[in-house]
Scaffold this motif. Structure first.
Motif, PDB file in Angstrom:
ATOM      1  N   GLN A  57       0.842  -1.197   0.000  1.00  0.00           N
ATOM      2  CA  GLN A  57       0.000   0.000   0.000  1.00  0.00           C
ATOM      3  C   GLN A  57       0.877   1.247   0.000  1.00  0.00           C
ATOM      4  O   GLN A  57       2.026   1.208   0.440  1.00  0.00           O
ATOM      5  CB  GLN A  57      -0.913   0.032   1.224  1.00  0.00           C
ATOM      6  CG  GLN A  57      -1.982  -1.009   1.214  1.00  0.00           C
ATOM      7  CD  GLN A  57      -2.966  -0.820   2.366  1.00  0.00           C
ATOM      8  OE1 GLN A  57      -2.756  -0.023   3.274  1.00  0.00           O
ATOM      9  NE2 GLN A  57      -4.050  -1.575   2.322  1.00  0.00           N
ATOM     10  N   LEU A  58       0.292   2.357  -0.476  1.00  0.00           N
ATOM     11  CA  LEU A  58       0.996   3.637  -0.482  1.00  0.00           C
ATOM     12  C   LEU A  58       0.761   4.368   0.840  1.00  0.00           C
ATOM     13  O   LEU A  58      -0.324   4.313   1.399  1.00  0.00           O
ATOM     14  CB  LEU A  58       0.490   4.523  -1.624  1.00  0.00           C
ATOM     15  CG  LEU A  58       0.808   4.075  -3.034  1.00  0.00           C
ATOM     16  CD1 LEU A  58       0.163   5.019  -4.033  1.00  0.00           C
ATOM     17  CD2 LEU A  58       2.302   4.013  -3.251  1.00  0.00           C
ATOM     18  N   ARG A  59       1.797   5.065   1.287  1.00  0.00           N
ATOM     19  CA  ARG A  59       1.690   5.958   2.433  1.00  0.00           C
ATOM     20  C   ARG A  59       2.502   7.202   2.094  1.00  0.00           C
ATOM     21  O   ARG A  59       3.357   7.192   1.219  1.00  0.00           O
ATOM     22  CB  ARG A  59       2.251   5.323   3.721  1.00  0.00           C
ATOM     23  CG  ARG A  59       1.440   4.177   4.259  1.00  0.00           C
ATOM     24  CD  ARG A  59       0.055   4.604   4.708  1.00  0.00           C
ATOM     25  NE  ARG A  59      -0.680   3.545   5.365  1.00  0.00           N
ATOM     26  CZ  ARG A  59      -1.398   2.630   4.739  1.00  0.00           C
ATOM     27  NH1 ARG A  59      -1.472   2.622   3.438  1.00  0.00           N
ATOM     28  NH2 ARG A  59      -2.053   1.712   5.425  1.00  0.00           N
ATOM     29  N   VAL A  60       2.253   8.266   2.832  1.00  0.00           N
ATOM     30  CA  VAL A  60       2.970   9.517   2.623  1.00  0.00           C
ATOM     31  C   VAL A  60       3.509  10.015   3.954  1.00  0.00           C
ATOM     32  O   VAL A  60       2.911   9.774   5.004  1.00  0.00           O
ATOM     33  CB  VAL A  60       2.051  10.585   1.965  1.00  0.00           C
ATOM     34  CG1 VAL A  60       0.921  10.975   2.884  1.00  0.00           C
ATOM     35  CG2 VAL A  60       2.834  11.786   1.513  1.00  0.00           C
ATOM     36  N   ARG A  61       4.661  10.656   3.881  1.00  0.00           N
ATOM     37  CA  ARG A  61       5.185  11.405   5.018  1.00  0.00           C
ATOM     38  C   ARG A  61       5.331  12.836   4.535  1.00  0.00           C
ATOM     39  O   ARG A  61       5.767  13.082   3.421  1.00  0.00           O
ATOM     40  CB  ARG A  61       6.549  10.875   5.472  1.00  0.00           C
ATOM     41  CG  ARG A  61       6.451   9.555   6.161  1.00  0.00           C
ATOM     42  CD  ARG A  61       7.764   9.005   6.714  1.00  0.00           C
ATOM     43  NE  ARG A  61       8.963   9.702   6.358  1.00  0.00           N
ATOM     44  CZ  ARG A  61       9.914  10.077   7.228  1.00  0.00           C
ATOM     45  NH1 ARG A  61       9.778   9.827   8.510  1.00  0.00           N
ATOM     46  NH2 ARG A  61      10.997  10.695   6.823  1.00  0.00           N
ATOM     47  N   LEU A  62       4.952  13.781   5.383  1.00  0.00           N
ATOM     48  CA  LEU A  62       5.072  15.194   5.048  1.00  0.00           C
ATOM     49  C   LEU A  62       6.071  15.844   5.988  1.00  0.00           C
ATOM     50  O   LEU A  62       6.083  15.542   7.183  1.00  0.00           O
ATOM     51  CB  LEU A  62       3.710  15.888   5.162  1.00  0.00           C
ATOM     52  CG  LEU A  62       2.678  15.425   4.136  1.00  0.00           C
ATOM     53  CD1 LEU A  62       1.275  15.774   4.581  1.00  0.00           C
ATOM     54  CD2 LEU A  62       2.980  16.003   2.768  1.00  0.00           C
ATOM     55  N   ARG A  63       6.918  16.711   5.434  1.00  0.00           N
ATOM     56  CA  ARG A  63       7.839  17.456   6.297  1.00  0.00           C
ATOM     57  C   ARG A  63       7.073  18.685   6.770  1.00  0.00           C
ATOM     58  O   ARG A  63       6.760  19.575   5.990  1.00  0.00           O
ATOM     59  CB  ARG A  63       9.115  17.834   5.566  1.00  0.00           C
ATOM     60  CG  ARG A  63      10.195  18.309   6.539  1.00  0.00           C
ATOM     61  CD  ARG A  63      11.512  18.530   5.881  1.00  0.00           C
ATOM     62  NE  ARG A  63      11.444  19.791   5.148  1.00  0.00           N
ATOM     63  CZ  ARG A  63      12.343  20.200   4.273  1.00  0.00           C
ATOM     64  NH1 ARG A  63      13.370  19.432   3.972  1.00  0.00           N
ATOM     65  NH2 ARG A  63      12.207  21.348   3.663  1.00  0.00           N
ATOM     66  N   ASP A  64       6.750  18.676   8.038  1.00  0.00           N
ATOM     67  CA  ASP A  64       5.972  19.735   8.661  1.00  0.00           C
ATOM     68  C   ASP A  64       6.967  20.707   9.289  1.00  0.00           C
ATOM     69  O   ASP A  64       7.456  20.469  10.397  1.00  0.00           O
ATOM     70  CB  ASP A  64       5.031  19.129   9.709  1.00  0.00           C
ATOM     71  CG  ASP A  64       3.968  20.095  10.170  1.00  0.00           C
ATOM     72  OD1 ASP A  64       4.005  21.277   9.771  1.00  0.00           O
ATOM     73  OD2 ASP A  64       3.092  19.664  10.947  1.00  0.00           O
ATOM     74  N   GLY A  65       7.299  21.768   8.549  1.00  0.00           N
ATOM     75  CA  GLY A  65       8.394  22.644   8.972  1.00  0.00           C
ATOM     76  C   GLY A  65       9.697  21.912   8.748  1.00  0.00           C
ATOM     77  O   GLY A  65      10.111  21.688   7.619  1.00  0.00           O
TER      78      GLY A  65
END
Length: 176
Positions: A57-65
Motif C-alpha cells: 500500500q501507499l503511504r505519505v510522510r510530510l515534512r511539517d516545517g
C-alpha cells in the motif's frame, strides 16, 4: 367466464413477480459468493475480494516545517475521492519515471495543502494540515506492506517494509 379467467391471471402476477425477485436474489447471492460476473448479474466484488496475507500500500510522510510526520494514508493530499487519490499518486509517483513531473506534482500538492486546505465530505478526506508556521516543506511517498495478521485499521499500524518511492523537499535556503 372471461371474468373468472381474468381474475385468476391477476392473482398470478404478484406470485410471478415474487418468484422472479426470489430467483434474482438467489442468482445475485451465488454470483457474489463465487465472485463471478454473468450479465445481467454481477458479483459486487468492489467490496468483496480475497486479499493475500501481505498487501502493498501507499503511504505519505510530510515534512511539517523541519520535522517529518509518521507515515499516513495518502487520502488527504488531493480534494478528490480517496480511491482516486491513491490511483493518481500511483500513476504520477510510481509509474512515471520523469523526476521533473514527480517533483512538480509534489510541489503543487504541498502548495495546495499550505494555501487552500479543504474539509472532508463523503468519500473526500479532509486535507492534511501543517502544525508548523512555515507549513509543509516536503513530501515523501512510501510503499509499505500491510500484514493482515497484525494490522489495525484504527492505528494504521504496524506497517512493514518501508520503501521510499519518491522524496521532494523545498529549497531549504528559501524556507524561512
Amino acid at each position: 367466464m372471461r371474468t373468472g379467467h381474468r381474475h385468476t391471471v391477476v392473482h398470478r402476477v404478484p406470485l410471478l413477480a415474487a418468484t422472479a425477485l426470489a430467483g434474482l436474489t438467489v442468482a445475485q447471492f451465488v454470483h457474489t459468493v463465487r465472485d463471478r460476473n454473468r450479465w445481467p448479474i454481477c458479483s459486487n466484488n468492489m467490496f468483496n475480494q480475497v486479499l493475500p496475507d501481505r498487501v502493498p500500500q501507499l503511504r505519505v510522510r510530510l515534512r511539517d516545517g523541519t520535522r517529518w510526520t509518521e507515515p499516513r494514508q495518502v487520502y488527504g493530499l488531493l480534494p478528490l475521492e480517496f480511491f482516486r487519490v491513491v490511483d493518481i499518486c500511483a500513476a504520477v509517483l510510481m509509474e512515471n519515471e520523469d523526476e521533473r513531473v514527480r517533483d512538480a506534482f509534489c510541489r503543487r500538492v504541498v502548495e495546495r495543502l499550505n494555501t487552500r486546505p479543504w474539509k472532508g465530505f463523503d468519500e473526500v478526506a479532509p486535507s492534511e494540515r501543517p502544525a508548523a508556521p512555515e507549513g509543509f516543506t516536503g513530501l515523501e511517498l512510501l510503499l509499505v506492506t500491510v500484514d493482515t495478521a497484525d494490522y489495525s485499521r484504527a492505528t494504521d499500524s504496524p506497517l512493514h517494509d518501508h520503501r521510499t518511492l519518491h522524496r521532494w523537499e523545498a529549497d531549504r535556503c528559501c524556507a524561512g
